[in-house]
Design a protein around this motif. Structure first.
Motif, mmCIF file in Angstrom:
data_model
loop_
_atom_site.group_PDB
_atom_site.id
_atom_site.type_symbol
_atom_site.label_atom_id
_atom_site.label_comp_id
_atom_site.label_asym_id
_atom_site.label_seq_id
_atom_site.Cartn_x
_atom_site.Cartn_y
_atom_site.Cartn_z
ATOM 1 N N ASN A 17 39.821 33.065 38.375
ATOM 2 C CA ASN A 17 38.521 33.043 37.710
ATOM 3 C C ASN A 17 37.424 33.541 38.646
ATOM 4 O OD1 ASN A 17 39.443 32.125 35.242
ATOM 5 N ND2 ASN A 17 38.942 29.982 35.616
ATOM 6 N N GLU A 18 37.443 33.064 39.872
ATOM 7 C CA GLU A 18 36.428 33.492 40.847
ATOM 8 C C GLU A 18 36.598 34.966 41.203
ATOM 9 O OE1 GLU A 18 33.872 31.866 41.988
ATOM 10 O OE2 GLU A 18 34.335 29.890 41.141
ATOM 11 N N ALA A 19 37.837 35.371 41.478
ATOM 12 C CA ALA A 19 38.074 36.740 41.927
ATOM 13 C C ALA A 19 37.763 37.760 40.844
ATOM 14 C CB ALA A 19 39.526 36.885 42.382
ATOM 15 N N THR A 20 38.037 37.432 39.592
ATOM 16 C CA THR A 20 37.813 38.390 38.510
ATOM 17 C C THR A 20 36.350 38.765 38.406
ATOM 18 O OG1 THR A 20 39.718 37.578 37.284
ATOM 19 C CG2 THR A 20 38.054 38.749 36.024
ATOM 20 N N ARG A 21 35.455 37.800 38.594
ATOM 21 C CA ARG A 21 34.024 38.122 38.565
ATOM 22 C C ARG A 21 33.661 39.095 39.679
ATOM 23 N NH1 ARG A 21 33.761 32.702 36.451
ATOM 24 N NH2 ARG A 21 33.916 31.746 38.501
ATOM 25 N N ALA A 22 34.204 38.865 40.877
ATOM 26 C CA ALA A 22 33.926 39.774 41.991
ATOM 27 C C ALA A 22 34.490 41.159 41.708
ATOM 28 C CB ALA A 22 34.515 39.221 43.287
ATOM 29 N N HIS A 26 32.309 45.502 40.695
ATOM 30 C CA HIS A 26 32.391 46.836 41.306
ATOM 31 C C HIS A 26 32.648 47.941 40.279
ATOM 32 C CE1 HIS A 26 32.581 44.659 45.050
ATOM 33 N NE2 HIS A 26 33.713 44.084 44.713
ATOM 34 N N LYS A 27 32.862 47.563 39.016
ATOM 35 C CA LYS A 27 33.404 48.524 38.055
ATOM 36 C C LYS A 27 32.382 49.087 37.072
ATOM 37 C CE LYS A 27 38.051 46.552 38.379
ATOM 38 N NZ LYS A 27 39.190 45.943 37.652
ATOM 39 N N GLY A 28 31.121 48.687 37.203
ATOM 40 C CA GLY A 28 30.074 49.299 36.393
ATOM 41 C C GLY A 28 30.287 49.123 34.896
ATOM 42 N N ASP A 29 29.885 50.154 34.137
ATOM 43 C CA ASP A 29 29.950 50.103 32.678
ATOM 44 C C ASP A 29 31.346 50.517 32.219
ATOM 45 O OD1 ASP A 29 29.601 50.196 29.964
ATOM 46 O OD2 ASP A 29 27.694 51.272 30.027
ATOM 47 N N GLN A 30 32.237 49.552 32.186
ATOM 48 C CA GLN A 30 33.616 49.850 31.807
ATOM 49 C C GLN A 30 33.726 50.240 30.336
ATOM 50 O OE1 GLN A 30 36.656 47.157 33.621
ATOM 51 N NE2 GLN A 30 34.887 46.071 34.420
ATOM 52 N N VAL A 193 39.643 44.998 45.062
ATOM 53 C CA VAL A 193 38.940 46.127 44.438
ATOM 54 C C VAL A 193 37.941 46.709 45.430
ATOM 55 C CG1 VAL A 193 37.471 46.868 42.524
ATOM 56 C CG2 VAL A 193 39.267 45.166 42.140
ATOM 57 N N ALA A 194 37.216 45.845 46.143
ATOM 58 C CA ALA A 194 36.278 46.327 47.156
ATOM 59 C C ALA A 194 37.013 47.072 48.261
ATOM 60 C CB ALA A 194 35.499 45.159 47.745
ATOM 61 N N ALA A 195 38.196 46.579 48.654
ATOM 62 C CA ALA A 195 38.962 47.228 49.719
ATOM 63 C C ALA A 195 39.506 48.581 49.298
ATOM 64 C CB ALA A 195 40.111 46.318 50.147
ATOM 65 N N VAL A 209 29.469 42.545 44.361
ATOM 66 C CA VAL A 209 29.557 41.389 45.254
ATOM 67 C C VAL A 209 30.052 41.859 46.622
ATOM 68 C CG1 VAL A 209 30.788 39.222 45.691
ATOM 69 C CG2 VAL A 209 29.967 39.770 43.381
ATOM 70 N N THR A 210 29.377 41.433 47.665
ATOM 71 C CA THR A 210 29.799 41.801 49.022
ATOM 72 C C THR A 210 30.217 40.546 49.785
ATOM 73 O OG1 THR A 210 27.517 41.669 49.833
ATOM 74 C CG2 THR A 210 28.309 43.836 49.087
ATOM 75 N N GLY A 211 31.180 40.728 50.692
ATOM 76 C CA GLY A 211 31.633 39.614 51.522
ATOM 77 C C GLY A 211 32.250 38.478 50.732
#
Length: 286
Positions: A17-22, A26-30, A193-195, A209-211
């Motif tokens: 649940n937490e990770a999905t929001r992060a 990063h994915k903008g207007d999907q 996704v950030a990586a 989301v950063t960090g």
């Protein structure tokens, strides 16, 4: 006989649940990406599944539904199942915003197997991909569950990251065993996704989301490829395809990995070309 570890699944539900929001940050207007005809599928899964027009397909551990909607776009009658409340809520919104028809169910897949079988649901195809197997606490029950919802002559298709990758950290240092009967409980789902950047967001990666640090722990399970295959064979399915790939689609596991054509991440020439993905297709006898 072992049984699914639903207590550990609950840890993973909170972690996802937490990770999905992060990840989605990063994915903008999907929705715009899909309305413009976009797809998040790679050639490996499209080839493994074959023609989808009119096929009844269930996508297990579908995450936030992007691949599920891409499968529906190819003509499948699709149901997506995932344990994460956040992922399923997002998938439902995305389906509504894009107008792509798909059903999404929030459930532990072990519970869903039992409920779907009791309802007499049958599917032509069962599909799972990319980072699914490591969350399975009971492979034998998983194999039986797949066989139970497959129609006679139907097939299960899996494109998955290779367990050899899980043995190394991002610096290619040997860190974990290839297989382990005990779960590994540690930091929760990270922001892969950030990586991976444009590897997973080709339409335009956003910092979002950063960090990110997940406040919830996670429980993972180290299964070898033979464990997966034998769970399917043990459930009565017939193996048709087994392939291995020296690249990883979309996802950067190692700091020195190089993204090449097709958003495939390869290790550099001075490192061993370990397998980073594998594919399996197994069929239920008609």
């Amino acid at each position: 006989m072992s049984s699914p570890r639903r207590d550990l699944h609950e840890l993973n539900r909170r972690s996802w649940n937490e990770a999905t929001r992060a990840h989605n940050s990063h994915k903008g207007d999907q929705a715009a990406f899909f309305r413009a005809g976009g797809s998040t599928l790679f050639p490996e899964e499209v080839d493994l599944l074959g023609p989808l027009e009119g096929k009844r397909l269930v996508h297990l551990q579908c995450n936030a539904g992007q691949d599920t909607l891409s499968l529906a776009r190819l003509g499948a009658d699709v149901t997506g199942v995932d344990i994460s409340d956040e992922a399923i809520a997002f998938a439902r919104r995305l389906a509504a915003e894009t107008g792509i028809p798909a059903r999404f169910v929030r459930a532990d897949i072990y519970d869903w197997f039992e409920e779907a079988a009791a309802r007499g649901e049958q599917y032509d195809l069962v599909f799972s991909s990319y980072g699914a197997v490591c969350w399975l606490s009971d492979l034998a029950a998983w194999g039986r569950g797949i066989a139970g919802v497959l129609a006679p002559g139907g097939a299960f298709a899996l494109v998955e990251f290779h367990p050899v990758v899980g043995m190394y950290d991002d610096q290619l240092r040997l860190t974990w065993p290839y297989r382990d009967p005990e779960p590994f409980i540690g930091p929760g789902v990270g922001d892969y996704v950030a990586a991976s950047g444009e590897g997973l967001v080709p339409w335009g990666f956003e910092p979002g989301v950063t960090g990110f640090e997940n406040p919830h722990a996670g429980a993972e399970f180290a299964h070898g490829t033979s464990d997966v295959i034998m769970a399917l064979i043990g459930a009565g399915l017939v193996l048709e395809v087994f392939r291995e790939y020296e690249y990883a689609n979309g996802c950067r596991f190692f700091e020195r990995a190089e993204m090449r054509e097709g958003r495939r991440f390869y290790l550099p020439a001075d490192t061993p070309a370990i397998p980073q993905m594998y594919a399996v297709r197994a069929r239920k006898p008609a």
